[in-house]
Design a protein around this motif. Structure first.
Motif, mmCIF file in Angstrom:
data_model
loop_
_atom_site.group_PDB
_atom_site.id
_atom_site.type_symbol
_atom_site.label_atom_id
_atom_site.label_comp_id
_atom_site.label_asym_id
_atom_site.label_seq_id
_atom_site.Cartn_x
_atom_site.Cartn_y
_atom_site.Cartn_z
ATOM 1 N N VAL A 34 21.365 85.860 108.105
ATOM 2 C CA VAL A 34 20.066 85.469 108.106
ATOM 3 C C VAL A 34 19.608 84.542 109.414
ATOM 4 N N CYS A 35 19.022 85.122 110.416
ATOM 5 C CA CYS A 35 18.763 84.277 111.343
ATOM 6 C C CYS A 35 17.673 83.327 111.366
ATOM 7 N N GLY A 36 17.654 82.278 110.364
ATOM 8 C CA GLY A 36 16.873 81.145 110.453
ATOM 9 C C GLY A 36 15.621 81.381 109.590
ATOM 10 N N ASP A 37 15.034 80.277 109.506
ATOM 11 C CA ASP A 37 13.608 80.123 108.869
ATOM 12 C C ASP A 37 13.685 80.810 107.296
ATOM 13 N N LEU A 38 14.845 80.273 106.440
ATOM 14 C CA LEU A 38 14.968 80.847 105.300
ATOM 15 C C LEU A 38 13.731 80.458 104.219
ATOM 16 N N VAL A 39 13.045 79.350 104.505
ATOM 17 C CA VAL A 39 12.023 78.821 103.890
ATOM 18 C C VAL A 39 10.924 78.088 104.811
ATOM 19 N N HIS A 40 9.783 78.022 104.140
ATOM 20 C CA HIS A 40 8.671 77.501 105.310
ATOM 21 C C HIS A 40 8.628 76.024 105.343
ATOM 22 N N ALA A 41 8.544 75.218 104.260
ATOM 23 C CA ALA A 41 8.336 73.804 103.979
ATOM 24 C C ALA A 41 9.300 72.795 104.726
ATOM 25 N N PHE A 42 8.784 72.159 105.678
ATOM 26 C CA PHE A 42 9.790 71.385 106.244
ATOM 27 C C PHE A 42 10.537 70.145 105.442
ATOM 28 N N PRO A 43 11.653 69.986 105.600
ATOM 29 C CA PRO A 43 12.585 69.148 104.762
ATOM 30 C C PRO A 43 11.987 67.680 105.075
ATOM 31 N N ASN A 44 11.443 67.264 106.315
ATOM 32 C CA ASN A 44 10.987 65.928 106.304
ATOM 33 C C ASN A 44 9.607 65.670 106.226
ATOM 34 N N LYS A 45 9.064 66.773 106.037
ATOM 35 C CA LYS A 45 7.303 66.614 105.587
ATOM 36 C C LYS A 45 7.174 66.745 104.231
#
Length: 363
Positions: free
Chosen positions: A125-136
């Protein structure tokens, strides 16, 4: 969509990437004679939560009209409000329904992988597993990561699941905090692995896109990459790279933009990878399919940008195809969403993107 059970349902090890290698796919783990020909599956951007966020963002589209009126038609508002329009397929769907739709598409991906015969050696899976940013939005990010793991843990345990980080997984400008959180959940953010005599190099492309908050970590990855490439020799049959962000979308000399890497960074990496013998670089991030080549000194490196498991974008011909203004509409539907099947042979790699509809999945 029900996840179909297989004979190997022990679950996936999401921490298999460790020590800059991958458990079960280290050099010597697979006898080259057993993997003369094999397949793997490449996916990108399940991005659970993106569609519901896009629905919320539709409220901003009216501002485009105000900008156009206020500028007497000299501006269309797309640069100021770079939001794709939800496809009419999603008319009337709630945010909760859109999130569930993304989960269903991910389940289709898992069912497709598990149904393949012979089994692929691995699925990446080449990235962006999820949408919400972990820091935001850490709480929403945590919920989405749990949903991702619930689905993708069901990939047949005989098939290795390789996860890369994208910009939404670690942030647009990741710091050590976000990188450490990724490692806690998914293991190393960059590493390499082997299938017989074929070497695969996994990059954390966000550290090549924006490393202002992690300069030391980015330097360490680049030093590591140099060493990994120098280790390639006649014992290596094929060398392949994976990342989230593509070096380019259509051609290596195109301008810098939101979706590709900056031009100087891209050309440096392309020359280094091609010079070491890397033949293919598989990526995501663009939510569309695109294939191009970097050619030099009689050698070719093919860059393969793969469409999303989740929402896919239709390009706006009036906008910048390399930037956010080039997004016209977005749709999460089996007609557009899918995965790429890659066949590896002594002669080379052969690949094909297949939508879930083409695979006969979904009602």
């Amino acid at each position: 969509i029900a996840l179909k059970k297989t004979s190997n349902m022990e679950g996936q090890n999401f921490l298999a990437a460790s020590g800059r290698s991958f458990t079960g796919l280290e050099k010597g783990d697979l006898n080259p004679e057993d993997v003369v020909e094999y397949s793997f599956v490449q996916m990108a951007d399940p991005q659970l939560g993106m569609m519901s966020q896009m629905k919320e963002a539709q409220k901003l589209l009216y501002l485009r009209t105000l900008i156009k009126i206020g500028s007497l038609g000299f501006k269309d508002g797309k640069k100021e409000i770079p939001v794709p329009v939800l496809d009419s397929l999603h008319s009337g769907q709630t945010s909760e329904e859109l999130f569930q739709l993304e989960v269903e598409l991910s389940k289709m991906a898992v069912n497709a992988i598990n149904a393949m015969e012979p089994k692929p050696v691995f699925a990446v899976v080449c990235g962006d597993l999820v949408h919400a940013f972990p820091n935001k939005d850490p709480e929403k990010n945590k919920m989405q990561v749990e949903a991702f793991k619930d689905v993708f843990s069901q990939v047949d345990s005989s098939i290795k699941l390789v996860c890369l980080c994208g910009n939404h997984d670690v942030g647009e400008a990741p710091s050590k905090t976000e990188l450490d959180l990724w490692k806690e959940r998914f293991g190393d953010d960059y590493f390499s692995f082997w299938v017989g005599k074929d070497k695969y190099v996994v990059l954390n492309s966000q550290m090549y896109k924006n490393n202002r908050n992690c300069p030391e970590e980015a330097k360490e990855q680049d030093i590591w990459l140099t060493k990994e490439l120098s280790d390639l020799n006649e014992d290596c049959r094929h060398a392949i790279a994976f990342s989230h962000i593509p070096p380019f979308i259509q051609n290596p000399d195109e301008a810098s933009g939101y979706f590709p890497l900056e031009r100087d960074v891209r050309l440096d990496l392309l020359e280094r990878l091609l010079g070491a013998g890397v033949s293919h670089w598989f990526c995501g991030h663009y939510h569309r399919n695109s294939v191009g080549t970097f050619d030099k000194d009689g050698k070719t490196l093919e860059v393969v940008v793969t469409g999303a498991v989740g929402g896919n974008i239709q390009t706006d011909p009036e906008g910048d195809p390399l930037g956010l203004t080039g997004m016209k509409t977005i749709a999460a539907h089996k007609q557009y969403s899918g995965l790429r099947v890659v066949r590896v042979t002594p002669e080379g790699l052969f690949h094909d993107f297949q939508s879930f509809e083409q695979l006969g999945l979904g009602s």
